[in-house]
Design a protein around this motif. Structure first.
Motif, PDB file in Angstrom:
ATOM      1  N   HIS A1133      -5.740   6.581  -5.560  1.00 56.47           N
ATOM      2  CA  HIS A1133      -5.968   5.331  -4.529  1.00 56.47           C
ATOM      3  C   HIS A1133      -5.301   3.967  -4.875  1.00 56.47           C
ATOM      4  O   HIS A1133      -5.212   3.198  -6.543  1.00 56.47           O
ATOM      5  CB  HIS A1133      -7.470   4.691  -5.021  1.00 56.47           C
ATOM      6  CG  HIS A1133      -8.630   6.099  -4.364  1.00 56.47           C
ATOM      7  ND1 HIS A1133     -10.050   5.946  -4.467  1.00 56.47           N
ATOM      8  CD2 HIS A1133      -8.571   6.895  -3.935  1.00 56.47           C
ATOM      9  CE1 HIS A1133     -10.735   7.194  -4.480  1.00 56.47           C
ATOM     10  NE2 HIS A1133      -9.423   7.658  -4.059  1.00 56.47           N
ATOM     11  N   LEU A1134      -4.905   3.524  -4.335  1.00 53.51           N
ATOM     12  CA  LEU A1134      -4.231   2.078  -4.402  1.00 53.51           C
ATOM     13  C   LEU A1134      -5.265   0.950  -4.966  1.00 53.51           C
ATOM     14  O   LEU A1134      -6.153   1.208  -4.382  1.00 53.51           O
ATOM     15  CB  LEU A1134      -3.234   1.390  -3.053  1.00 53.51           C
ATOM     16  CG  LEU A1134      -2.022   2.709  -2.948  1.00 53.51           C
ATOM     17  CD1 LEU A1134      -1.459   2.551  -1.447  1.00 53.51           C
ATOM     18  CD2 LEU A1134      -1.281   2.953  -3.908  1.00 53.51           C
ATOM     19  N   PRO A1135      -4.538  -0.014  -5.835  1.00 49.90           N
ATOM     20  CA  PRO A1135      -5.518  -1.321  -6.244  1.00 49.90           C
ATOM     21  C   PRO A1135      -5.855  -1.936  -4.928  1.00 49.90           C
ATOM     22  O   PRO A1135      -5.511  -2.327  -3.854  1.00 49.90           O
ATOM     23  CB  PRO A1135      -4.609  -1.484  -6.650  1.00 49.90           C
ATOM     24  CG  PRO A1135      -2.733  -1.489  -6.574  1.00 49.90           C
ATOM     25  CD  PRO A1135      -3.088  -0.146  -6.136  1.00 49.90           C
ATOM     26  N   SER A1136      -6.931  -2.367  -5.295  1.00 46.38           N
ATOM     27  CA  SER A1136      -7.915  -3.089  -4.073  1.00 46.38           C
ATOM     28  C   SER A1136      -7.344  -4.303  -4.897  1.00 46.38           C
ATOM     29  O   SER A1136      -7.846  -5.195  -3.363  1.00 46.38           O
ATOM     30  CB  SER A1136      -9.205  -3.028  -4.524  1.00 46.38           C
ATOM     31  OG  SER A1136     -10.077  -3.066  -5.509  1.00 46.38           O
ATOM     32  N   GLY A1137      -7.060  -5.154  -6.080  1.00 46.97           N
ATOM     33  CA  GLY A1137      -7.240  -6.354  -5.996  1.00 46.97           C
ATOM     34  C   GLY A1137      -5.422  -7.052  -6.066  1.00 46.97           C
ATOM     35  O   GLY A1137      -5.679  -7.991  -6.134  1.00 46.97           O
ATOM     36  N   THR A1138      -4.986  -6.083  -5.512  1.00 47.46           N
ATOM     37  CA  THR A1138      -3.545  -7.225  -5.601  1.00 47.46           C
ATOM     38  C   THR A1138      -2.003  -5.976  -4.565  1.00 47.46           C
ATOM     39  O   THR A1138      -3.083  -5.090  -4.488  1.00 47.46           O
ATOM     40  CB  THR A1138      -2.506  -6.802  -6.693  1.00 47.46           C
ATOM     41  OG1 THR A1138      -1.650  -7.057  -7.334  1.00 47.46           O
ATOM     42  CG2 THR A1138      -2.444  -5.249  -7.557  1.00 47.46           C
ATOM     43  N   TYR A1139      -1.209  -6.629  -4.308  1.00 48.39           N
ATOM     44  CA  TYR A1139       0.215  -5.956  -3.322  1.00 48.39           C
ATOM     45  C   TYR A1139       0.134  -4.846  -4.332  1.00 48.39           C
ATOM     46  O   TYR A1139       0.904  -5.587  -4.785  1.00 48.39           O
ATOM     47  CB  TYR A1139       0.585  -7.223  -3.043  1.00 48.39           C
ATOM     48  CG  TYR A1139       1.819  -6.602  -2.410  1.00 48.39           C
ATOM     49  CD1 TYR A1139       1.583  -5.444  -1.306  1.00 48.39           C
ATOM     50  CD2 TYR A1139       2.815  -6.847  -2.881  1.00 48.39           C
ATOM     51  CE1 TYR A1139       3.268  -4.957   0.328  1.00 48.39           C
ATOM     52  CE2 TYR A1139       4.474  -6.388  -2.601  1.00 48.39           C
ATOM     53  CZ  TYR A1139       4.403  -4.953  -0.962  1.00 48.39           C
ATOM     54  OH  TYR A1139       5.700  -5.235  -0.431  1.00 48.39           O
ATOM     55  N   PHE A1140       0.215  -3.789  -3.270  1.00 48.26           N
ATOM     56  CA  PHE A1140       0.727  -2.583  -4.130  1.00 48.26           C
ATOM     57  C   PHE A1140       2.485  -2.829  -3.261  1.00 48.26           C
ATOM     58  O   PHE A1140       2.703  -2.166  -1.659  1.00 48.26           O
ATOM     59  CB  PHE A1140       0.404  -1.393  -3.683  1.00 48.26           C
ATOM     60  CG  PHE A1140       0.883   0.054  -3.948  1.00 48.26           C
ATOM     61  CD1 PHE A1140       1.146   0.177  -5.269  1.00 48.26           C
ATOM     62  CD2 PHE A1140       1.640   0.723  -3.346  1.00 48.26           C
ATOM     63  CE1 PHE A1140       2.128   1.501  -5.935  1.00 48.26           C
ATOM     64  CE2 PHE A1140       3.034   2.122  -3.357  1.00 48.26           C
ATOM     65  CZ  PHE A1140       3.083   1.864  -4.998  1.00 48.26           C
ATOM     66  N   ASP A1141       3.476  -2.838  -3.867  1.00 50.17           N
ATOM     67  CA  ASP A1141       4.562  -3.029  -3.527  1.00 50.17           C
ATOM     68  C   ASP A1141       5.605  -1.306  -3.396  1.00 50.17           C
ATOM     69  O   ASP A1141       6.085  -0.782  -5.043  1.00 50.17           O
ATOM     70  CB  ASP A1141       5.401  -3.403  -4.439  1.00 50.17           C
ATOM     71  CG  ASP A1141       6.934  -4.210  -3.786  1.00 50.17           C
ATOM     72  OD1 ASP A1141       7.268  -2.934  -2.773  1.00 50.17           O
ATOM     73  OD2 ASP A1141       8.054  -5.284  -4.760  1.00 50.17           O
ATOM     74  N   ALA A1142       5.498  -0.341  -2.542  1.00 51.35           N
ATOM     75  CA  ALA A1142       5.862   0.613  -2.374  1.00 51.35           C
ATOM     76  C   ALA A1142       7.334   0.938  -2.577  1.00 51.35           C
ATOM     77  O   ALA A1142       7.848   1.817  -3.307  1.00 51.35           O
ATOM     78  CB  ALA A1142       5.288   1.312  -1.117  1.00 51.35           C
ATOM     79  N   GLN A1143       8.372  -0.051  -2.395  1.00 51.08           N
ATOM     80  CA  GLN A1143       8.976   0.124  -2.508  1.00 51.08           C
ATOM     81  C   GLN A1143       9.897  -0.153  -4.366  1.00 51.08           C
ATOM     82  O   GLN A1143      10.720   0.880  -4.421  1.00 51.08           O
ATOM     83  CB  GLN A1143      10.397  -1.558  -1.513  1.00 51.08           C
ATOM     84  CG  GLN A1143      10.476  -0.828  -0.547  1.00 51.08           C
ATOM     85  CD  GLN A1143      10.752   0.345  -0.407  1.00 51.08           C
ATOM     86  OE1 GLN A1143      12.113   0.842  -0.694  1.00 51.08           O
ATOM     87  NE2 GLN A1143      10.092   0.865   1.090  1.00 51.08           N
ATOM     88  N   ARG A1144       9.060  -0.929  -4.715  1.00 53.56           N
ATOM     89  CA  ARG A1144       9.005  -1.252  -5.851  1.00 53.56           C
ATOM     90  C   ARG A1144       8.878   0.157  -7.098  1.00 53.56           C
ATOM     91  O   ARG A1144       9.607   0.497  -8.220  1.00 53.56           O
ATOM     92  CB  ARG A1144       8.150  -2.455  -7.060  1.00 53.56           C
ATOM     93  CG  ARG A1144       8.393  -2.587  -8.791  1.00 53.56           C
ATOM     94  CD  ARG A1144       8.616  -4.358  -8.428  1.00 53.56           C
ATOM     95  NE  ARG A1144       6.760  -3.954  -8.792  1.00 53.56           N
ATOM     96  CZ  ARG A1144       5.953  -3.681  -9.366  1.00 53.56           C
ATOM     97  NH1 ARG A1144       6.815  -4.075 -11.276  1.00 53.56           N
ATOM     98  NH2 ARG A1144       4.863  -3.578  -9.739  1.00 53.56           N
TER      99      ARG A1144
END
Length: 1209
Positions: A1133-1144
């Motif tokens: 599950h991607l984090p709910s409190g921050t932007y997940f940079d998929a490219q990074r």
């Protein structure tokens, strides 16, 4: 010279002297036995002989007797006879000296000494008992003195015989000595060895005999001071001052001179012009001995090329040290003091290329006036750099003249490509000379293996003796740094880098002092390791490959060629035996030779230089002289660049601008030279740009900015102004270069100052630009425009200003026809002086590099910040639009054509053409105009009526709309779309999106997908719910250990790399899971927790072929792992409190060398890992956090199990 430590042996010798030894024959037999033992020790392990003085218990004391003994002395004197040492050449004793000493003991009693016979000496003593006791001690000491001296003479004789035999044996083993000339050489060596051996023995015997005489009175008679240690020290000092190695050095020089004298006539070539291919093993002396032999043969000039500056100076120094002052050296900006007076000159291949290209007439005059002719010795031909290939081509072209036997060409290489042979083999005077030779010491080559490199280093380090060295070849500078970190972290072992941007002095110091090294190609030819024992080779190399279709250079990791591997092995066996460990597969496909750089490089610089006098040929015509011809597309692209820079016209002739730039000195690259020209002629800042260029032309990487003191940083202007401030400071404050914070870059700065002097001297000699070169402006707005003349195609615009992803840049000014092929997405190199959190609208870059180590972007370095109004060139930009957006644009009157910008339309594109800065501003305005505000209700009333679960779940969502923030952040970061949410009680929400039309459609689809999951969810639980998670009821150490592998934030890159090197599918999955959980704050949930962490269950399909373990769903096109493979996938599950940079995240996977295929739908990323890796594939689901909330379950199955960051138990 070195001898063994003889302390214990001499203790035994003195014990014998005190009891049994009566004459020199017995002592001599003892010494012979000792010498027999000595001969079993290798000379390199032996130390100077050490002797201990006899103790009073052994040979008596010369002090007065005790009172008790005095009473026992009889009043009557008596006579006794004493045999003194027969070696009167070593010990000459005078009776008066002995008398004086005995008289000091008891002067009130009469004594008398008489000589009975002289040969061998025998004396008679009349005296009291105490006189006779001391006389016995004197005789024993004199015998000991003789024995010590004789022993030292015999040790010396043995050592020089041992060393001589070993030296002769070693050179006799060389295959080159098994020839007629080798036999002549050996006979000369043997004769000189005999003469030197005899002379050395005689000199030492005389010296030690003289010392022995000087010790007779104070040592033998009076026993004063520490006479034995004094003799030891004298012998030790003599050994050091007259080391046998020095004798051999002088002897080698004499041998060489005699050999040359005897064979000089045989070296003369009867042909007119000879070209010789010389193929010899690495380290065989081809670079040092052959030129010396040619000098001895009488040639006027021998010019020997080396690919690196360090090699020129190092080889010249070695030749002068071992043979005599017969060579000099020359590199760009520096010369040896004797380079004009010696017959041999070592120079870089780049310097010779300039000489052949621009000084042809002078060379021809020199050839005509010479008596014996000139030899061009091209060394390390196998490296096939651009300079080497140009040297070969220019030499082949030179042979079109009738040189009347005044030129000889030698191509020297450890291995030689057939294409090089073909270039000269058509000549009737071509002689291939392939000499089978081997290194002085044996090299053991182990079988190919995939053993862990760091485990191997640890094991080899335990075997090292006498600080033996370990060298590891890896493919890149970044891998050097990572490997050093990994070795320290995992094994607590220190290692040191050997890379291109280090100073030669630092490299030589490291090689001399340290033990373990990681290196790239720099250690293949330039450095000799004094104690190298083990070499570990990963078999890979980084190569820069130019893609003419994309006009981009790609740094690609490739298997090293067979010739490169051979060159690496040649580091061993020079100073001692060695062992080679190939950590690569034996069946890896490799080329026999490296691809010539001229066939995979951008060649506009080469094309331009060849068009200058006296060659006056374009690259397309000149290529017939090259061993390997570049691809036509590379040549065409070079021609296009010259036209684009305004240097040639459509007929291929120099324009006025081209002719004037051709008169300028070479500043390293054509764009940089063009920038200098613009500064001199248009922008009146010649001094500023020349200062910057003098430093840029000496730098291979931008690593200098990481070491540059902060006081020089110009954050709002970029790297170029930082360099200008630095150069002005170095010139105005000459001592600033010695500042402690400049130590790491001092060698770069000294080269830059040297380069500046050369450039200024060249400009002043031309007298055309002297005045302009002294004008300084100091304003970046002016200097930047001068640089844009040369780097116009390297202007990049921030994508965040063009509705694209944050922190990325796009090439701005490429033609429409090249837009698809040359379009580049780029990032800024981390070494820039521009702050990390600053992303200017416009920049230009000197270097643009794509790398297989970077997943999907180019890396820009040497950066300058620009303003739109500085862009004077013409630009045409295409802008893709939808049908409705096209209508909006056409109906708008805000952007009607004006004098600087013209807009036109073509199907689904808007074309904007005009002045560079105006075009950018126009594009920004058009894009802003196409941004619209869209609204819709989420969920709509119809969905709420149809799905009871939706109504209950949407109320939970409306309680905390922050669960949708990660999605909002993603659209803002990646598309600059702004999304706003407004609650619509009781069970709806208004979504307001400010974005482009095509983005709105995707945003709407994503919210609609969320509605679907809300209709399917039975139990939805927010993150801040009061319901606490259930924990395992009992602790299990094995489970906790497996949890720790995923959640422990203290693990480092080194630990992850080691896990990857374990070469198991599960360990690779653990690394991916750790990165997602610990670096990105993801929540690991589902079957992987159950199967891998809790149960530790592993299962494989019946089909052992990993390629069959993954299939694709035909309906949705997503990958699926076959049911029999456990564990199958990783659900996060991607984090709910921050932007997940998929490219990074994908970039990080790429750095760990994972193969990843990306699939995206409206609610998750699906990643397919390692489809073509032998360990087998696996998938990963990265689920959007708002959708993940709908996946909660109350039952205790895989979905209710999870682990998270820092929760290690």
């Amino acid at each position: 010279m070195a001898t063994a430590n003889n302390d214990d042996r001499w203790n035994g010798l003195f014990k014998d002297l005190d009891t049994d030894v009566e004459d020199e024959e017995d002592a001599s037999s003892f010494q012979q036995a000792s010498l027999q033992d000595e001969r079993t020790s290798p000379i390199l392990e032996r130390k100077p002989a050490s002797f201990k003085a006899p103790s009073s218990s052994q040979i008596g004391d010369n002090t007065n007797t005790t009172a008790k003994e005095d009473k026992a002395i009889q009043a009557k004197a008596f006579s006794g006879e004493y045999d003194l040492p027969s070696r009167t050449d070593l010990v000459s004793v005078k009776p008066q000296d002995v008398y004086a000493h005995l008289n000091e003991i008891r002067g009130d009693e009469p004594i008398e000494i008489g000589v009975i016979q002289n040969t061998p000496p025998r004396w008679r003593l009349d005296g009291h008992k105490m006189h006779h006791g001391e006389m016995k001690n004197i005789v024993k000491r004199l015998h000991a003195l003789v024995h010590c001296t004789v022993h030292q003479q015999e040790i010396f004789a043995h050592d020089i015989e041992f060393a001589t035999d070993k030296f002769l044996t070693n050179i006799s083993k060389c295959k080159s000595m098994k020839t007629e000339r080798g036999d002549v050489y050996l006979k000369i060596v043997q004769k000189l060895l005999q003469d030197n051996e005899k002379e050395a023995k005689e000199q030492f015997n005389r010296a030690v005999s003289y010392k022995c005489h000087s010790l007779v009175v104070k040592g033998g008679i009076k026993n004063e001071d520490d006479w034995c240690n004094e003799l030891n020290q004298y012998a030790k000092d003599y050994f050091q001052e007259h080391a046998v190695e020095q004798t051999f050095q002088h002897m080698k020089i004499d041998t060489f001179r005699i050999f040359i004298k005897q064979s000089k006539e045989k070296w003369k070539c009867e042909k007119n012009d000879a070209q010789v291919d010389q193929v010899l093993a690495t380290g065989s002396g081809k670079s040092s001995l052959v030129p010396a032999l040619l000098a001895g043969a009488g040639y006027d000039r021998i010019m020997v090329t080396q690919p690196r500056r360090l090699a020129c100076t190092a080889i010249s120094t070695r030749v002068n040290t071992t043979i005599g002052q017969i060579s000099g050296w020359a590199v760009a900006g520096a010369r040896s003091k004797n380079n004009e007076t010696t017959s041999i000159i070592y120079l870089t291949d780049g310097l010779l290329e300039e000489l052949l290209q621009y000084c042809e007439e002078r060379l021809l005059d020199d050839f005509a006036s010479s008596t014996q002719g000139t030899v061009f010795f091209i060394d390390e031909v196998h490296e096939r750099s651009i300079n080497i290939d140009l040297c070969l081509a220019l030499l082949a072209r030179l042979l079109r003249y009738d040189l009347k036997g005044k030129v000889k060409i030698i191509l020297s290489s450890a291995t030689l490509d057939e294409s090089v042979e073909r270039l000269f083999s058509e000549s009737k005077d071509y002689f291939p000379l392939k000499i089978e030779s081997k290194l002085r010491y044996e090299i053991k080559i182990y079988p190919n293996s995939n053993v862990n490199m760091f485990d191997l280093i640890e094991r080899l380090l335990e075997k090292c003796q006498n600080n033996e060295q370990i060298l590891c070849f890896v493919k890149s500078n970044s891998e050097v740094t990572q490997s050093i970190t990994l070795l320290k972290t995992l094994k607590n072992i220190n290692a040191f880098p050997l890379v291109e941007f280090q100073s030669p002095i630092l490299q030589q110091r490291l090689v001399a002092e340290e033990q373990i090294f990681f290196s790239t190609t720099v250690a293949q030819t330039s450095l000799t390791f004094p104690r190298l024992k083990y070499l570990i080779d990963t078999g890979m190399i980084n190569m820069s490959i130019y893609d003419p279709y994309r006009d981009t250079t790609v740094l690609e990791g490739l298997p090293a060629s067979e010739a490169t591997l051979k060159q690496r092995k040649g580091r061993l066996g020079r100073t001692q035996s060695g062992e080679y460990f190939p950590l690569y597969k034996s069946n890896t496909k490799r080329t026999h030779f490296p691809t010539p750089q001229i066939c995979q490089s951008e060649l506009s610089d080469v094309d331009f230089s060849l068009r200058k006098p006296p060659v006056k040929q374009n690259l397309s015509d000149f290529k017939r002289w090259l061993p390997n011809q570049p691809d036509k597309k590379i040549i065409d692209r070079a021609n296009e660049k010259l036209k684009h820079l305004g240097l040639i016209n459509d007929h291929g002739m120099f324009t006025k601008k081209g002719e004037e730039i051709a008169q300028l000195p070479d500043f390293g690259t054509l764009p940089l030279t063009t920038s200098v020209y613009a500064a001199l002629t248009k922008y009146k800042c010649g001094r500023d740009v020349i200062l910057i260029a003098s430093l840029l032309s000496t730098l291979n990487t931008s690593a200098i900015f990481q070491k540059l003191p902060a006081r020089y940083h110009r954050l709002d202007e970029g790297d170029y102004m930082s360099l200008l401030v630095l150069m002005n400071d170095l010139i105005n404050q000459t001592t600033s270069i010695n500042s402690s914070d400049m130590t790491d870059i001092q060698h770069n700065l000294r080269r830059a100052l040297c380069r500046l002097r050369v450039l200024e001297s060249s400009i002043n000699r031309g007298k055309v630009w002297h005045k302009e070169s002294q004008i300084s402006n100091g304003q970046w707005s002016v200097i930047a425009q001068a640089f844009l003349d040369g780097y116009w195609e390297n202007v990049y615009v921030s994508l965040s200003e063009l509705q694209g992803r944050n922190r990325q840049y796009d090439r701005y000014n490429i033609s429409l026809e090249d837009n698809d092929s040359r379009k580049q997405t780029a990032i800024l190199h981390k070494s820039t002086t521009i702050p990390d959190d600053s992303y200017p609208l416009l920049i230009f870059a000197k270097d643009t590099l794509c790398s297989t180590a970077v997943r999907s972007t180019c890396v820009l370095s040497f950066l300058g910040i620009l303003k739109p109004e500085w862009l004077h060139g013409t630009v045409e930009r295409p802008l893709n639009v939808t049908t409705s957006e096209m209508k909006t644009f056409q109906s708008s009157r805000k952007l009607s054509n004006n004098g600087n910008v013209k807009c036109s339309t073509n199907d689904d594109q808007i074309l904007i053409k005009g002045h560079g800065g105006d075009v950018l501003q126009a594009e920004q305005k058009i894009r802003q105009q196409l941004m619209k505000t869209y609204e819709f209700i989420f969920p709509d009333a119809e969905d709420l009526t149809k799905h009871p679960k939706l109504k209950a779940n949407i109320i939970i969502v409306l309680r905390d709309l922050s669960i949708l923030l990660p999605m909002i952040w993603r659209w803002s970061n990646e598309k600059q779309a702004k999304i706003k949410l407004e609650k619509q009680p009781p069970s709806s929400c208004k979504v307001i999106a400010q974005c482009r039309e095509q983005d709105y459609r995707l945003i709407y689809a994503e919210f609609h997908s969320f509605v679907y999951w809300l209709t399917q969810c039975d139990s939805m639980q927010l993150k801040n719910s009061t319901r606490k998670p259930q924990l395992l009821t009992s602790r299990d150490p094995d489970i906790e250990r497996r949890i720790n592998r995923i959640t422990d934030t203290s693990l480092t890159w080194a630990h992850l790399k080691q896990a990857i090197n374990d070469n198991s599918r599960e360990s690779r999955m653990d690394v991916v899971a750790w990165i997602a959980v610990c670096n990105y704050g993801c929540l690991l949930q589902g079957s992987y927790v159950r199967d891998r962490i809790v149960q530790n269950h592993i299962k494989r399909p019946k089909n052992p072929n990993p390629r069959t373990w993954v299939t694709f769903n035909q309906q949705i096109g997503l990958p699926q792992i076959v049911p029999d493979l456990v564990p199958a996938d990783i659900d996060c599950h991607l984090p709910s409190g921050t932007y997940f940079d998929a490219q990074r995240f994908l970039d990080e996977m790429h750095r760990y060398e994972f193969e990843v295929e990306v699939f995206r739908n409206h609610w998750r990323y699906v990643l397919l890992f390692d489809r073509n890796v032998p360990t087998g594939p696996f998938t990963m689901n990265l689920i959007e956090p708002h959708v993940a909330l709908t996946h909660n379950r109350l039952d205790f199955d895989g979905n209710s199990l999870y682990v998270e960051r820092k929760k290690t138990k």
